[in-house]
Design a protein around this motif. Sequence first.
Motif, PDB file in Angstrom:
ATOM      1  N   TRP A  11       0.755  -1.309  -0.050  1.00 55.35           N
ATOM      2  CA  TRP A  11       0.156  -0.092  -0.031  1.00 55.35           C
ATOM      3  C   TRP A  11       0.976   1.444  -0.153  1.00 55.35           C
ATOM      4  N   ALA A  12       2.068   1.161   0.187  1.00 61.15           N
ATOM      5  CA  ALA A  12       2.991   2.573   0.420  1.00 61.15           C
ATOM      6  C   ALA A  12       2.825   3.278  -1.054  1.00 61.15           C
ATOM      7  N   LEU A  13       3.047   2.603  -2.052  1.00 59.13           N
ATOM      8  CA  LEU A  13       3.254   3.270  -3.384  1.00 59.13           C
ATOM      9  C   LEU A  13       1.456   3.782  -3.719  1.00 59.13           C
ATOM     10  N   ARG A  14       0.546   2.972  -3.324  1.00 53.73           N
ATOM     11  CA  ARG A  14      -0.811   3.237  -3.770  1.00 53.73           C
ATOM     12  C   ARG A  14      -1.128   4.642  -2.605  1.00 53.73           C
ATOM     13  N   ILE A  15      -0.637   4.788  -1.796  1.00 56.84           N
ATOM     14  CA  ILE A  15      -0.995   6.020  -0.785  1.00 56.84           C
ATOM     15  C   ILE A  15      -0.556   7.148  -1.477  1.00 56.84           C
ATOM     16  N   GLY A  22      -3.374  16.039  -4.303  1.00 52.12           N
ATOM     17  CA  GLY A  22      -3.614  16.935  -3.208  1.00 52.12           C
ATOM     18  C   GLY A  22      -3.764  16.385  -1.919  1.00 52.12           C
ATOM     19  N   PRO A  23      -3.977  17.024  -0.895  1.00 55.74           N
ATOM     20  CA  PRO A  23      -4.199  16.467   0.434  1.00 55.74           C
ATOM     21  C   PRO A  23      -5.366  15.478   0.579  1.00 55.74           C
ATOM     22  N   LEU A  24      -5.203  14.604   1.278  1.00 56.92           N
ATOM     23  CA  LEU A  24      -6.470  13.582   1.749  1.00 56.92           C
ATOM     24  C   LEU A  24      -6.378  13.352   3.272  1.00 56.92           C
ATOM     25  N   GLY A  25      -7.581  13.214   3.795  1.00 57.60           N
ATOM     26  CA  GLY A  25      -7.539  12.724   5.087  1.00 57.60           C
ATOM     27  C   GLY A  25      -7.691  11.325   4.981  1.00 57.60           C
ATOM     28  N   ALA A  26      -7.508  10.637   6.362  1.00 62.42           N
ATOM     29  CA  ALA A  26      -7.403   9.243   6.502  1.00 62.42           C
ATOM     30  C   ALA A  26      -8.617   8.343   5.886  1.00 62.42           C
ATOM     31  N   ARG A  27      -9.685   8.876   5.941  1.00 64.84           N
ATOM     32  CA  ARG A  27     -11.005   8.355   5.658  1.00 64.84           C
ATOM     33  C   ARG A  27     -10.986   8.273   4.042  1.00 64.84           C
ATOM     34  N   ALA A  28     -10.573   9.421   3.755  1.00 63.51           N
ATOM     35  CA  ALA A  28     -10.672   9.572   1.928  1.00 63.51           C
ATOM     36  C   ALA A  28      -9.494   8.880   1.452  1.00 63.51           C
ATOM     37  N   LEU A  29      -8.397   8.412   2.137  1.00 61.05           N
ATOM     38  CA  LEU A  29      -7.430   7.329   1.623  1.00 61.05           C
ATOM     39  C   LEU A  29      -7.999   6.070   1.904  1.00 61.05           C
ATOM     40  N   ALA A  58      -3.554  20.579   8.001  1.00 59.16           N
ATOM     41  CA  ALA A  58      -4.822  20.591   8.193  1.00 59.16           C
ATOM     42  C   ALA A  58      -5.883  20.169   7.433  1.00 59.16           C
ATOM     43  N   ASP A  59      -5.514  19.801   6.221  1.00 61.12           N
ATOM     44  CA  ASP A  59      -6.369  18.875   5.166  1.00 61.12           C
ATOM     45  C   ASP A  59      -6.131  17.662   5.222  1.00 61.12           C
ATOM     46  N   GLY A  60      -5.463  17.050   6.024  1.00 60.13           N
ATOM     47  CA  GLY A  60      -5.039  15.610   6.093  1.00 60.13           C
ATOM     48  C   GLY A  60      -3.475  15.197   5.643  1.00 60.13           C
ATOM     49  N   TYR A  61      -3.111  14.470   4.789  1.00 57.42           N
ATOM     50  CA  TYR A  61      -1.922  14.041   4.505  1.00 57.42           C
ATOM     51  C   TYR A  61      -1.676  14.798   3.177  1.00 57.42           C
TER      52      TYR A  61
END
Length: 98
Positions: A11-15, A22-29, A58-61
């Motif tokens: 999952w590292a490359l997929r993340i 752009g930024p995504l939060g954990a739920r979006a990921l 502030a927007d996630g990761y």
Amino acid sequence: MAAMDLFGRRWALRILWELRAGPLGARALLAHCEGLSSSVLYQRLRELTSSGIIAASADGYELTRLGTALSHALQPLNEWAITWAQAQEPNDQNPAEA
């Protein structure tokens, strides 16, 4: 070799790929990566953050400067993967008939 060890983890490359726009939060990921468990997600996020490839915002990761450079380096691999996938598709004609 440390980079290969990190990027070879499931999952590292997929993340990283999902964060390229752009930024995504954990739920979006989790939503973008069907089959990814929350425990593995948080482990990868910790590893990628401690490696300086992503950062919490502030927007996630989001990708750091290093992460963005890596994202650009992954684009040719994505293009190769598309070509490879197309080559794996069965042809419309039977090879014996060609």
